[in-house]
Motif scaffolding. Sequence first.
Motif, PDB file in Angstrom:
ATOM      1  N   UNK A 161      44.207  77.860  -2.421  1.00 43.40           N
ATOM      2  CA  UNK A 161      42.924  78.419  -1.982  1.00 43.40           C
ATOM      3  C   UNK A 161      42.006  77.357  -1.380  1.00 43.40           C
ATOM      4  N   UNK A 162      41.879  76.226  -2.035  1.00 46.25           N
ATOM      5  CA  UNK A 162      40.886  75.231  -1.625  1.00 46.25           C
ATOM      6  C   UNK A 162      41.447  74.142  -0.712  1.00 46.25           C
ATOM      7  N   UNK A 163      42.747  73.896  -0.754  1.00 42.95           N
ATOM      8  CA  UNK A 163      43.327  72.825   0.061  1.00 42.95           C
ATOM      9  C   UNK A 163      43.421  73.242   1.520  1.00 42.95           C
ATOM     10  N   UNK A 164      43.278  72.280   2.419  1.00 45.17           N
ATOM     11  CA  UNK A 164      43.484  72.505   3.846  1.00 45.17           C
ATOM     12  C   UNK A 164      44.858  71.948   4.224  1.00 45.17           C
ATOM     13  N   UNK A 165      45.294  72.261   5.438  1.00 39.29           N
ATOM     14  CA  UNK A 165      46.565  71.730   5.911  1.00 39.29           C
ATOM     15  C   UNK A 165      47.764  72.331   5.201  1.00 39.29           C
ATOM     16  N   UNK A 166      47.733  73.655   4.982  1.00 40.01           N
ATOM     17  CA  UNK A 166      48.839  74.319   4.291  1.00 40.01           C
ATOM     18  C   UNK A 166      50.151  74.159   5.064  1.00 40.01           C
ATOM     19  N   UNK A 167      50.072  74.132   6.398  1.00 41.98           N
ATOM     20  CA  UNK A 167      51.289  73.937   7.194  1.00 41.98           C
ATOM     21  C   UNK A 167      51.957  72.612   6.850  1.00 41.98           C
ATOM     22  N   UNK A 168      51.151  71.595   6.556  1.00 42.80           N
ATOM     23  CA  UNK A 168      51.717  70.305   6.174  1.00 42.80           C
ATOM     24  C   UNK A 168      52.416  70.398   4.825  1.00 42.80           C
ATOM     25  N   UNK A 169      51.880  71.237   3.944  1.00 43.83           N
ATOM     26  CA  UNK A 169      52.537  71.464   2.655  1.00 43.83           C
ATOM     27  C   UNK A 169      53.938  72.044   2.876  1.00 43.83           C
ATOM     28  N   UNK A 170      54.003  73.025   3.763  1.00 45.75           N
ATOM     29  CA  UNK A 170      55.292  73.665   4.042  1.00 45.75           C
ATOM     30  C   UNK A 170      56.273  72.650   4.617  1.00 45.75           C
ATOM     31  N   UNK A 171      55.797  71.814   5.559  1.00 44.20           N
ATOM     32  CA  UNK A 171      56.660  70.805   6.168  1.00 44.20           C
ATOM     33  C   UNK A 171      57.174  69.809   5.124  1.00 44.20           C
ATOM     34  N   UNK A 172      56.295  69.419   4.200  1.00 43.87           N
ATOM     35  CA  UNK A 172      56.724  68.462   3.174  1.00 43.87           C
ATOM     36  C   UNK A 172      57.757  69.074   2.238  1.00 43.87           C
TER      37      UNK A 172
END
Length: 297
Positions: free
Chosen positions: A212-223
């Motif tokens: 909810x609060x974190x930005x850059x969710x796409x980067x999470x997926x990539x990692x």
Amino acid sequence: MKRTIVSIDEALCTGCGECIPGCPEGALQVIDGKARLVSDLFCDGLGACIKTCPYGAIAVEEREAEPYDERRVMKESIVPAGSNVIAAHLDHLRSHGETEYLNRALKYLKECDIAIPEKHLPSEQHQNIPAGGGCPGSAAQQFQAAGSSPGAVASAPSRLTHWPVQLHLVTPSAPCYHGSDLLLAADCAAFAAGDFHERFMSGRSLAIACPKLDTGIDRYIEKLVAMIDMAGIASITVVFMEVPCCGGLMTIVEQALARSVRTVPVRRVMMSVRGEVLLEETRNCETAGAPEERPRC
């Protein structure tokens, strides 16, 4: 798969140092009057340093991701940049606990008859010299989980075996993730369950995030894709809270699995705000066919 990494135009760089605080990984340093990327391994590719450069000397480029090769990095990037960059690179590896890569770098220098900085010589007097550079809070560390000792009643032993753990800061290729069972936990989960370390962390590598609060969710997926395909994690345990927004953590995992080449079993655990397990199930996503044909977890 591809990854993003910063590139520096030396012709435009003035060595002002404005970009250095913008790199949470400490991968950028000013050396010999220019900003240098001293660690390809720890560049997260987010580009936070770009907006701090007043001369437009930093850009983000996308390239095919290969398993990190310390010898190649030494040969193609570090050694050609000179002795000061070599020293900074070795310092950065040591300060982040990357002993295996440090040893490979030192072996490469020895084989090529390149001078090794004095502090990295294999002698008793230099083995414990603190290494500089990087943000102390995001410096990688790997250590043995503490075991319980007789009479230890007041405090339970920590099961944390590495640092950092925030998903934006972790490096998917770090040794702690190689072939490990990954625990992806919501930020709040450890505060809800009093026995979180013993129940969930023992024997697992950890990463935490807040959907909810974190930005850059796409980067999470990539990692996560990199952890699955490149680090070869064996399984994923997702621990999230009962609040609706927290379920987004499973969505992140599902999207990562849909993009990955490998597939791994996923265990999902929903926890109440009082630390009770409300739902626990394991879904094996190992299904033949293209990624887009696989079932959601």
